[in-house]
Scaffold this active site. Structure first.
Site: not given
Ligand code: BG6
Length: 511
Positions: A200-201, A263
C-alpha cells in the site's frame, strides 16, 4: 574479571538492523510492466534508490508484459524517470541504470513463457554474478495475480534452492472478503507468508510514517491522544483528478475498493493504534489489526456514496464520471465514499471517526484532523470582537500536498479587551527538510528487497478491513443509487456526506 552483560532491547536490535540498508544482489521482475505504475512510480523510485547509493551493484530490472516491447521498454523507462522522477537528462548514473533494464514478453497464463523467463533470469544472473535473489512485483490487473502465482510455483521459481525470493502484490488485494481470502490462500499455497509483501504505497509516504513518529517519539501528545480529550477525528483523501483513463479498472473498483479499504484504513490504524512493542513487522501488524477488529459493524446510514457529474475543477470545465472513456453511461460506481465509524476500545470508545475519499473534488488534499474537546469552562467572553466562536484545539496532519503538521489554539488579540482568536503553529516539511522528489515506493521497494515487512499489509489485516467493508459494499450493490451523479465536479462531495456530520452537530473541514 567479570564482564558486564550488555542487554539490547528488541527495539534497539531492530534499529541497528535498519542501519544496514543495502540489499543483497537482486533481480526485480515487474509483471504488468507496460502499465503506468512502472513508468510513473516504480522505475523513478528505483532510480532514486540508485542515486542514493542504496542499490546493490549486481542489480537488474526485468519488465514482463504481453506486448512485444523489447526496443521501446528501456526508452520508455528513461522517459518516465525523467518526467516523473524529477531527474535531469544528463544524470551521470542514468545510462548505466538503463542498461540494466530488460524486457520479456509473455502471456501470464502461458507456462512456456514462465520457463523462458526463468532461463532469462538465470542468464542475467550468470552475467551479473548474483546470488539467486528475486523480487517479483505483481503490477498487473488483479485478475492475473492467481495465474502468475500459480506458474511461479509450478516452475520452481517461488522457492529456489538458493537466494531469497519475495513477492510484492499490488492493491486492490481482492474484491471483497471472500476473494481476498481466496487470494491469500492462493499466495500462501506457493509462498511462505515471510516472502509476501502486500503493498500500500501510502505506507511508504514520509508523512504517513511521521504519524507514528509524532505520536510515539514525542512525550506531549500521547497523554491526550484518547477519548478524554479528543472530540472526533476526520480523515480526508480528496483528489481533484478524475479516473485518468482507468475506466475499466475503476468501474469494478469504485472509491471504496480503490482507496478506502487500503489507504484510508491504513491511515486510520496509524492514528488509532496502541504503541507497538517495537517497530517490527509482527508488532506493528498486530496493533493495526486490533484497531480494525475493534470497529463495530458500520451502520448503512453511516456509509454514504457519491458520483461526480460534470463541473469545474481548478477553473476548467470537466466531464462527469458517466461520460468518461470506457465507463457505463448508467454506471452505479461510486467515485466518493464517506463513513462514520467508532473504535470500541478503552482509548477510543465514543469518539467518532469520519472518513471521506473522492475524485474530482474541490482540491487535492489528504489530511487527518484531530479535533479536541472544548475547555470545560469558557472564561472569556467571545460574543463580541472579530472571532465570535472559540474554536477548540485542532491538530492537522497534512499528508499531502503542502506536507506538515499544525496546531490550532486560542490566543489573546492585542487590545484592551479579552478577545480570543484562533492562531496556528505550523511545521512545514519543505521548510524544515527541503523538497523531496520521493514518491513513497522507494522506501517500500527497498524494504521488500531487505525482507522488512513492517510497512506492508498482513493476511489478517487485509481480511479484517474487508470484513468491515464488505457488508456495506454488498448493500450498495443490492440497491442501485437513484441519485447518481449526486455531486458536481469541483464540489466537496454529495450533500449526504455533509449530513453525516451535521447530524452530530459537526462539519467537515473545508481546508
Ligand atoms: C491509488 C489509487 O492507489 O492511489 C488512485 O488507485 C489514487 O485512484 C491514488 O489516485 C492516490 O495516490 P496519491 O499518492 O496520489 O495520493
Amino acid at each position: 574479571m567479570a564482564t558486564a552483560e550488555v542487554r539490547v532491547s528488541p527495539g534497539e536490535q531492530a534499529a541497528a538492523r535498519q542501519l544496514e540498508r543495502i540489499p543483497e544482489p537482486t533481480i526485480v521482475v515487474i509483471f504488468g510492466a507496460s502499465g503506468d505504475l512502472t513508468k510513473k512510480k516504480l522505475l523513478p523510485a528505483l532510480f532514486h534508490l540508485e542515486q542514493a547509493g542504496l542499490l546493490p551493484e549486481q542489480f537488474a530490472v526485468v519488465g514482463v508484459a504481453r506486448r512485444p516491447l523489447q526496443e521501446e521498454f528501456p526508452r520508455d523507462m528513461r522517459a518516465g524517470i525523467l518526467q516523473y522522477g524529477g531527474v535531469e537528462a544528463g544524470h551521470a548514473r542514468l545510462d548505466d541504470f538503463i542498461s540494466r533494464i530488460r524486457y520479456h514478453a509473455m502471456n501470464f497464463d502461458d507456462p512456456g513463457g514462465f520457463g523462458r523467463l526463468k532461463d532469462l533470469l538465470a542468464s542475467i544472473e550468470r552475467e551479473l554474478g548474483g546470488q539467486g535473489n528475486r523480487l517479483y512485483y505483481l503490477a498487473t490487473a488483479p485478475e492475473h495475480f492467481a495465474d502468475i502465482i500459480h506458474h511461479l510455483g509450478e516452475q520452481g521459481m517461488a522457492r529456489p534452492e538458493r537466494g531469497k525470493v519475495r513477492v510484492i502484490i499490488e492493491k486492490p488485494f481482492g474484491h471483497d472478503l471472500a476473494s481476498a481470502r481466496l487470494l491469500n490462500d492462493d499466495v500462501n499455497s506457493v509462498f511462505d507468508e515471510s516472502q509476501i509483501f502486500r503493498i500500500d504505497h501510502y505506507l511508504g509516504k514520509e508523512t504517513v510514517q511521521n504519524i507514528l513518529v509524532f505520536r510515539f517519539a514525542n512525550g506531549i501528545f500521547e497523554p491526550v491522544w484518547n477519548r478524554n480529550f479528543i472530540d472526533h477525528v476526520q480523515i480526508t483523501a480528496a483528489e481533484d483528478i478524475g479516473i485518468e483513463g482507468r475506466g475499466p479498472f475503476y468501474e469494478k473498483a469504485g472509491a471504496m475498493r480503490d482507496v478506502v479499504q487500503n489507504h484510508m484504513m491504513e491511515l486510520l490504524s496509524f492514528v488509532a493504534m496502541e504503541p507497538p512493542v517495537s517497530f517490527e513487522a509482527d508488532a506493528m501488524r498486530s496493533e493495526k489489526v486490533k484497531v480494525w477488529r475493534s470497529i463495530p459493524p458500520i451502520h448503512p446510514m453511516d456509509a454514504m456514496r457519491g458520483q461526480y457529474g460534470p463541473g469545474q475543477v481548478n477553473g476548467f470545465p470537466v466531464k462527469g464520471y458517466r461520460e468518461e472513456d470506457r465507463v457505463d453511461p448508467q454506471s452505479g460506481t461510486e467515485t466518493f465514499a464517506a463513513l462514520k465509524l467508532g473504535i470500541e476500545n478503552w482509548r477510543w470508545a465514543g469518539v467518532p471517526f469520519y472518513l471521506r475519499a473522492g475524485k474530482r473534488l474541490s482540491k487535492r488534499v489528504t489530511e487527518i484532523r484531530i479535533q479536541f474537546k472544548q475547555p470545560p469552562q469558557l472564561l472569556f467572553n467571545t460574543s463580541s470582537g472579530s472571532c465570535k466562536d472559540l474554536q477548540p484545539n485542532l491538530i492537522t496532519m497534512r499528508i499531502q500536498p503542502d506536507e506538515g503538521i499544525s496546531l490550532r489554539f486560542g490566543a489573546k488579540v492585542p487590545s484592551p479587551n479579552m478577545e480570543v482568536c484562533p492562531v496556528v503553529m505550523d511545521f512545514n516539511y519543505a521548510n524544515a527538510f527541503g523538497k523531496s522528489s520521493a514518491n513513497g515506493y522507494e522506501r517500500l521497494l527497498l524494504d521488500a528487497m531487505l525482507g522488512d515487512a513492517t510497512l506492508f499489509a498482513h493476511r489478517d489485516g487485509v481480511e479484517a478491513t474487508w470484513s468491515l467493508l464488505t457488508p456495506i459494499l454488498d448493500s450498495w450493490a443490492a440497491a442501485r443509487p437513484k441519485d447518481f451523479p449526486n455531486y458536481a465536479s469541483g464540489a466537496w462531495g454529495p450533500k449526504s456526506a455533509d449530513a453525516l456530520l451535521e447530524r452530530d452537530g459537526r462539519a467537515w473541514s473545508q481546508s
